[in-house]
Write an enzyme that holds these catalytic residues in place. Structure first.
Site, PDB file in Angstrom:
ATOM      1  N   ASP A 107     -15.126  -2.814   3.743  1.00 47.03           N
ATOM      2  CA  ASP A 107     -14.727  -3.785   4.763  1.00 47.03           C
ATOM      3  C   ASP A 107     -14.836  -3.209   6.175  1.00 47.03           C
ATOM      4  O   ASP A 107     -14.663  -3.944   7.152  1.00 47.03           O
ATOM      5  CB  ASP A 107     -13.334  -4.352   4.506  1.00 47.03           C
ATOM      6  CG  ASP A 107     -12.205  -3.341   4.661  1.00 47.03           C
ATOM      7  OD1 ASP A 107     -12.487  -2.124   4.738  1.00 47.03           O
ATOM      8  OD2 ASP A 107     -11.030  -3.759   4.678  1.00 47.03           O
ATOM      9  N   ARG A 108     -15.136  -1.920   6.290  1.00 51.45           N
ATOM     10  CA  ARG A 108     -15.350  -1.302   7.592  1.00 51.45           C
ATOM     11  C   ARG A 108     -16.759  -0.724   7.680  1.00 51.45           C
ATOM     12  O   ARG A 108     -17.383  -0.429   6.665  1.00 51.45           O
ATOM     13  CB  ARG A 108     -14.333  -0.183   7.840  1.00 51.45           C
ATOM     14  CG  ARG A 108     -12.930  -0.671   8.138  1.00 51.45           C
ATOM     15  CD  ARG A 108     -11.971   0.513   8.254  1.00 51.45           C
ATOM     16  NE  ARG A 108     -10.682   0.135   8.800  1.00 51.45           N
ATOM     17  CZ  ARG A 108      -9.671  -0.350   8.091  1.00 51.45           C
ATOM     18  NH1 ARG A 108      -9.814  -0.502   6.778  1.00 51.45           N
ATOM     19  NH2 ARG A 108      -8.527  -0.669   8.658  1.00 51.45           N
ATOM     20  N   ASP A 135     -13.934   0.462   0.336  1.00 50.28           N
ATOM     21  CA  ASP A 135     -13.923  -0.926  -0.136  1.00 50.28           C
ATOM     22  C   ASP A 135     -14.869  -1.808   0.667  1.00 50.28           C
ATOM     23  O   ASP A 135     -14.894  -3.035   0.498  1.00 50.28           O
ATOM     24  CB  ASP A 135     -12.515  -1.507  -0.144  1.00 50.28           C
ATOM     25  CG  ASP A 135     -11.938  -1.732   1.250  1.00 50.28           C
ATOM     26  OD1 ASP A 135     -12.301  -0.962   2.161  1.00 50.28           O
ATOM     27  OD2 ASP A 135     -11.124  -2.656   1.425  1.00 50.28           O
ATOM     28  N   THR A 175      -2.016  -6.898  16.812  1.00 55.30           N
ATOM     29  CA  THR A 175      -2.749  -5.909  16.028  1.00 55.30           C
ATOM     30  C   THR A 175      -2.855  -6.334  14.568  1.00 55.30           C
ATOM     31  O   THR A 175      -1.873  -6.743  13.959  1.00 55.30           O
ATOM     32  CB  THR A 175      -2.037  -4.543  16.102  1.00 55.30           C
ATOM     33  OG1 THR A 175      -1.862  -4.183  17.464  1.00 55.30           O
ATOM     34  CG2 THR A 175      -2.844  -3.479  15.385  1.00 55.30           C
ATOM     35  N   ASP A 186     -16.631   2.208   4.501  1.00 50.91           N
ATOM     36  CA  ASP A 186     -15.489   2.862   3.872  1.00 50.91           C
ATOM     37  C   ASP A 186     -15.472   2.459   2.387  1.00 50.91           C
ATOM     38  O   ASP A 186     -16.303   1.667   1.948  1.00 50.91           O
ATOM     39  CB  ASP A 186     -14.196   2.521   4.604  1.00 50.91           C
ATOM     40  CG  ASP A 186     -13.793   1.067   4.469  1.00 50.91           C
ATOM     41  OD1 ASP A 186     -14.660   0.233   4.143  1.00 50.91           O
ATOM     42  OD2 ASP A 186     -12.608   0.744   4.688  1.00 50.91           O
ATOM     43  N   ARG A 209       0.861  -1.185   0.000  1.00 50.09           N
ATOM     44  CA  ARG A 209       0.000   0.000   0.000  1.00 50.09           C
ATOM     45  C   ARG A 209       0.891   1.226   0.000  1.00 50.09           C
ATOM     46  O   ARG A 209       1.847   1.304   0.763  1.00 50.09           O
ATOM     47  CB  ARG A 209      -0.946   0.036   1.199  1.00 50.09           C
ATOM     48  CG  ARG A 209      -1.989   1.148   1.089  1.00 50.09           C
ATOM     49  CD  ARG A 209      -2.970   1.155   2.247  1.00 50.09           C
ATOM     50  NE  ARG A 209      -3.797  -0.037   2.289  1.00 50.09           N
ATOM     51  CZ  ARG A 209      -4.803  -0.218   3.152  1.00 50.09           C
ATOM     52  NH1 ARG A 209      -5.082   0.724   4.044  1.00 50.09           N
ATOM     53  NH2 ARG A 209      -5.499  -1.326   3.128  1.00 50.09           N
ATOM     54  N   GLU A 228     -11.637  -5.306  15.638  1.00 48.35           N
ATOM     55  CA  GLU A 228     -10.540  -4.406  15.968  1.00 48.35           C
ATOM     56  C   GLU A 228     -11.099  -3.002  16.035  1.00 48.35           C
ATOM     57  O   GLU A 228     -12.014  -2.648  15.283  1.00 48.35           O
ATOM     58  CB  GLU A 228      -9.420  -4.497  14.937  1.00 48.35           C
ATOM     59  CG  GLU A 228      -8.183  -3.707  15.361  1.00 48.35           C
ATOM     60  CD  GLU A 228      -6.934  -4.210  14.666  1.00 48.35           C
ATOM     61  OE1 GLU A 228      -6.106  -4.846  15.345  1.00 48.35           O
ATOM     62  OE2 GLU A 228      -6.786  -3.974  13.456  1.00 48.35           O
ATOM     63  N   SER A 266      -8.357   0.692   0.500  1.00 46.81           N
ATOM     64  CA  SER A 266      -9.358   0.788   1.552  1.00 46.81           C
ATOM     65  C   SER A 266      -9.800   2.240   1.783  1.00 46.81           C
ATOM     66  O   SER A 266     -10.343   2.876   0.898  1.00 46.81           O
ATOM     67  CB  SER A 266      -8.834   0.143   2.837  1.00 46.81           C
ATOM     68  OG  SER A 266      -9.861  -0.008   3.784  1.00 46.81           O
ATOM     69  N   LYS A 272     -12.301  -8.575   8.264  1.00 42.52           N
ATOM     70  CA  LYS A 272     -13.328  -7.592   8.600  1.00 42.52           C
ATOM     71  C   LYS A 272     -14.266  -7.438   7.411  1.00 42.52           C
ATOM     72  O   LYS A 272     -13.861  -7.516   6.253  1.00 42.52           O
ATOM     73  CB  LYS A 272     -12.702  -6.268   9.001  1.00 42.52           C
ATOM     74  CG  LYS A 272     -11.734  -5.666   8.013  1.00 42.52           C
ATOM     75  CD  LYS A 272     -11.070  -4.437   8.622  1.00 42.52           C
ATOM     76  CE  LYS A 272      -9.997  -3.876   7.708  1.00 42.52           C
ATOM     77  NZ  LYS A 272      -8.830  -4.793   7.599  1.00 42.52           N
TER      78      LYS A 272
END
Length: 504
Positions: free
Chosen positions: A316-317, A314, A390, A312, A59, A414, A155, A428
């Site tokens: 996934d959140r 993409d 994490t 968000d 990224r 998370e 993301s 996620k």
């Protein structure tokens, strides 16, 4: 005659090598301009170190140079990944690779470069035709029994960024040693030729299939198992405003609402469809709070609605906001607060089903930087709590380990608004989390309660859990390395423990 220093010679050779490889006129032009201007510092930043293939992939900023995201880096990465798969996955030519992409600049093209690299090696590719939520790629790897999955996405990063996220054959993000071995394979696969740039026949190649219909049907069929109150949902009084944050979530969320039996939502029209410029937000991350949610709040107020859900870019959140019926004030819930609600709800649903699986065989999972509210629930209710390092790669792989030991994982999260409902996806997933959390809110609404009230009820039962999160942004690799070296060797002692949650 002036003799060039070794570093200058190395830099020149790397630039010449790049110009030999690159066929993108825009990035070639960037390098030509930097050379013409004599901008040695910027050239060194771009060419003297390679973008690192970390434990989820790549990224970074889209620009010329081996430390950036661009055509050359994506092609080389894909060549290295394909060679690694051939070396360590004996069934790769039977099981194939899943490839998806978001709506950012270059994402579709880079997905095609990736697919072409696989096809050249005889590896079948399940390449989505159109943009797809990241959770669909993770789910697709598991459902299609592929050996690997890759999604081209950054993301919730700023519009200048893009990324290359890799899943292994278990449907979870890769962990060591795969990351290190793929990195080595990339370094051994740098050479490029005419075929490396040819993506003209990707979509029609016999080794390419479009997995969209099959993956979506299987995903929502699996999601339906998490629906508890479909009949009541159809007459839900709690209408919802939804924003895709200029991302890929809109179509998936419509299917999610149908799966749960909910009526249509009210979209934030300005943010409904993919737009790589993200014109209405500085950071396309609903976690930023009101700065990212202003248009959603405006839409809700105009429609006299009190509930907002946001993915968000993409998908996934997930983030939610609620207007207090008494004060009229909007509250944007943070990730730990949403996790408290979802953890309570997942345990409620487990009990509601009258499951034959006893509490001591059930788990909830969270990373070390997240609230310990699930631990407090586990201690009182009798189920188990597992903590990981994490990153969702650790949460997902821990979930797989537990399931292999015949345990049931009900929920994982998370604090950075990432939630995993059961084991629908081993990552996620903002789509499934949206459906489940909407059903939770509708259930409370039928009882005359709001989410903030239920959160207080949870705290009263399990104890108040407070958090105050923030972050620093640093793009200087050497500075980041120096920071963590100091943390790890504080007071001159190696491996010193230091209470720092995360720096990214």
């Amino acid at each position: 005659m002036h003799k060039q220093q070794p570093d200058a010679l190395l830099l020149n050779s790397k630039i010449e090598e790049w110009m030999r490889w690159d066929r993108n006129e825009k990035t070639r032009g960037e390098v030509h301009t930097l050379v013409t201007e004599g901008n040695v510092a910027e050239l060194e930043r771009r060419f003297m170190s390679r973008i690192e293939f970390g434990t989820a992939g790549l990224r970074g900023r889209m620009a010329a140079g081996i430390s950036m995201m661009n055509d050359v880096v994506v092609i080389q990465t894909s060549q290295g990944l394909s060679n690694y798969l051939l070396a360590c996955q004996p069934e790769v030519k039977e099981r194939g690779v899943v490839v998806g992409f978001d709506g950012r600049h270059n994402s579709k093209k880079w997905a095609h470069f990736l697919a072409a690299a696989m096809i050249r090696k005889g590896i079948p590719v399940y390449l989505f035709t159109n943009v797809a939520p990241t959770p669909f790629v993770a789910f697709g790897v598991k459902h299609l029994k592929a050996v690997c999955g890759v999604v081209i996405t950054a993301s919730h990063n700023p519009k200048q960024d893009n990324g290359y996220k890799v899943y292994w054959d278990n449907g979870a993000q890769i962990v060591s040693p795969h990351d290190k071995k793929i990195s080595q394979s990339i370094l051994e696969s740098l050479e490029m030729d005419d075929a490396s740039w040819d993506i003209s026949g990707v979509l029609t190649h016999s080794l390419r299939k479009d997995p969209t219909a099959e993956v979506e049907a299987a995903y929502f069929d699996e999601l339906s198992k998490y629906v508890q109150y479909k009949q009541q949902n159809s007459s839900c009084d709690l209408k919802m405003v939804y924003t895709a944050m200029h991302g890929v979530g809109w179509n998936a969320v419509q299917s999610c609402l149908l799966t749960f039996g909910f009526p249509p939502c009210i979209p934030v029209k300005e943010q409904m469809l993919p737009d790589p410029e993200f014109p209405t937000v500085t950071f396309p991350n609903p976690e930023e709070g009101k700065s990212a949610m202003n248009l959603a709040i405006k839409t809700a107020d105009e429609n006299n609605l009190s509930f907002i859900m946001a993915n968000d870019p993409d998908a996934d959140r997930l983030c939610i906001a609620e207007k207090n019926d008494s004060s009229g004030e909007w509250k944007i819930f943070n990730g730990n607060e949403m996790a408290a609600l979802l953890g309570w709800w997942c345990w409620h649903c487990h009990q509601l089903k009258g499951s034959h699986k006893p509490a001591d065989s059930c788990y909830m999972v969270a990373s070390t930087v997240s609230s310990k509210i699930l631990l407090s629930m586990a201690e009182l209710e009798g189920f188990n709590f597992a903590e990981t390092l994490t990153g969702f790669k650790w949460i997902a792989n821990k979930t797989i380990d537990l399931e292999n030991a015949r345990k049931t994982v009900l929920f994982g999260f998370e604090e950075a608004i990432g939630f995993m409902i059961g084991s629908l996806t081993y990552d996620k997933d903002g789509v499934s989390a949206l459906g489940v959390l909407y059903e939770l809110a509708a259930y409370l609404n039928r009882q005359g309660k709001q989410l903030h009230q239920q959160l207080e009820t949870i705290y009263e039962k399990y104890g108040h859990h407070l958090n105050n999160n923030s972050y620093f942004i640093c793009h200087d690799k050497e500075k980041i390395k120096h920071i963590f070296t100091r943390i790890r060797t504080m007071s001159g002692a190696p491996d010193t423990v230091c209470l720092v949650s995360s720096i990214s």
